[in-house]
Scaffold this active site. Sequence first.
Site, PDB file in Angstrom:
ATOM      1  N   GLU A  48      35.129  25.668  41.468  1.00  0.00           N
ATOM      2  CA  GLU A  48      35.218  26.385  41.186  1.00  0.00           C
ATOM      3  C   GLU A  48      35.449  27.784  42.043  1.00  0.00           C
ATOM      4  OE1 GLU A  48      34.039  27.645  38.459  1.00  0.00           O
ATOM      5  OE2 GLU A  48      33.432  25.572  37.191  1.00  0.00           O
ATOM      6  N   ASN A  52      38.955  30.058  41.599  1.00  0.00           N
ATOM      7  CA  ASN A  52      38.414  31.084  41.408  1.00  0.00           C
ATOM      8  C   ASN A  52      39.707  31.632  42.766  1.00  0.00           C
ATOM      9  OD1 ASN A  52      37.087  31.427  39.933  1.00  0.00           O
ATOM     10  ND2 ASN A  52      34.942  32.313  41.582  1.00  0.00           N
ATOM     11  N   ARG A 107      37.764  31.296  30.845  1.00  0.00           N
ATOM     12  CA  ARG A 107      36.502  31.407  31.276  1.00  0.00           C
ATOM     13  C   ARG A 107      35.332  32.256  31.163  1.00  0.00           C
ATOM     14  NH1 ARG A 107      38.899  29.177  34.951  1.00  0.00           N
ATOM     15  NH2 ARG A 107      41.646  29.101  34.545  1.00  0.00           N
TER      16      ARG A 107
END
Lengths: 147, 147, 77
Positions: A48, A52, A107
């Site tokens: 994650e 990002n 997302r």
Amino acid sequence: MKAINEMTLSFISRSANEGFARAAVASFFVQLDPTVEEMSDIKTAISEAVTNAIVHGYRDNLGKVQIHARIYPDNRIYIRVKDQGCGIPDVEKAMEPLYTTCTTGERAGLGFAVMQSFMDKVRVRSSPGKGTTVILTKKLSSKQQNA
Amino acid sequence: MKAINEMTLSFISRSANEGFARAAVASFFVQLDPTVEEMSDIKTAISEAVTNAIVHGYRDNLGKVQIHARIYPDNRIYIRVKDQGCGIPDVEKAMEPLYTTCTTGERAGLGFAVMQSFMDKVRVRSSPGKGTTVILTKKLSSKQQNA
Amino acid sequence: VGEVRRYLRDYNPVRVSRSLKDTAYKAMQAKERLTDKLGREPTIVEIADEMGVKKHEVVLALEAIVDPVSLYEPIFS
Ligand SMILES: Nc1ncnc2c1ncn2[C@@H]1O[C@H](COP(=O)(O)OP(=O)(O)O)[C@@H](O)[C@H]1O
Ligand SMILES: Nc1ncnc2c1ncn2[C@@H]1O[C@H](COP(=O)(O)OP(=O)(O)O)[C@@H](O)[C@H]1O
Ligand SMILES: [Mg+2]
Ligand SMILES: [Mg+2]
């Protein structure tokens, strides 16, 4: 406390490197002999954070992502994921579950929530135009405790 | 030719990190989907270079080992293993098969020979007191050719 | 031509991607066996020992069966 082992990894923000980063960090932490589940939690959190950096931090360009990982004597692990991308104007808001700046519907805005649920602590420092640093820490159960 | 992907890894010269370095570099090159044999050749060569940095370069102390890896569009891979350890006084001699400065009988003096047989090219730069850099390159078979 | 084609088809060295998936499958089986035997989750090292492989092989194999997080950067080819 002084780390007993550490490593630093840096790579270009290409999507192919998301899996690489995750595997490399997992290969580093396997020396703590975690279970498959513990390892999977760590990997998910790293995914994650790295995703990002790649998709938000360097939205419109390629840049460098750096990961620094440490192992402490008390079985605590430390992972720092750093980009020099666009930064986050309001970190508190960005960390709210379901908050996303993604407009394509791809997302879910749950990245930070996932990191928080899989790690003990998540710290985020960011300045717009300069980049973002995410620090993840977790204490792994020791082998003794599992036995 | 410009690399299409690259990464840098640095870690302390602890023996626990030899396996980590090998796995991390392997997971970087997985994106080329090499054959099992090619991957095993690459891993063996990296092991030898990293082990040399750990056991010879930093014989009496701990230090940093850095690995830089690149992928070129023509399926060529580039791996640079660098230490800032004791260096090698006579590189040519050191690269001779069976030459070793190890006196315990633990090492066969075949590390460089192994690197040379598993990779296309091995280049070594070293200065005593400053450190050693080993550059390994190899062209992998592409998927298209084998499909 | 048919023979050349057959040769090309037969000369199909095992790719890392496939061998990793095989290893991952075996690792999941070993994990279940050990969970039954030990009454708890085995560690990755225990799984590797059970399979007779190195711990890093298990780590990389398990990585090969992770669903990649969807990224919208186009994958270079
Ligand atoms: N490294 C980063 N650089 C810039 N912005 C980021 C970064 N990480 C997170 N963000 C911002 O925080 C928001 C929330 O992140 P996250 O919880 O992972 O959800 P999602 O990635 O699904 O949008 C993102 O939509 C983005 O605006
Ligand atoms: N990174 C290094 N730093 C210092 N000396 C090195 C390094 N790598 C190799 N050497 C020297 O070169 C010799 C030959 O290396 P190698 O062929 O790998 O054989 P071995 O490691 O079995 O001795 C070593 O014995 C050592 O003296
Ligand atoms: Mg996210
Ligand atoms: Mg050697």
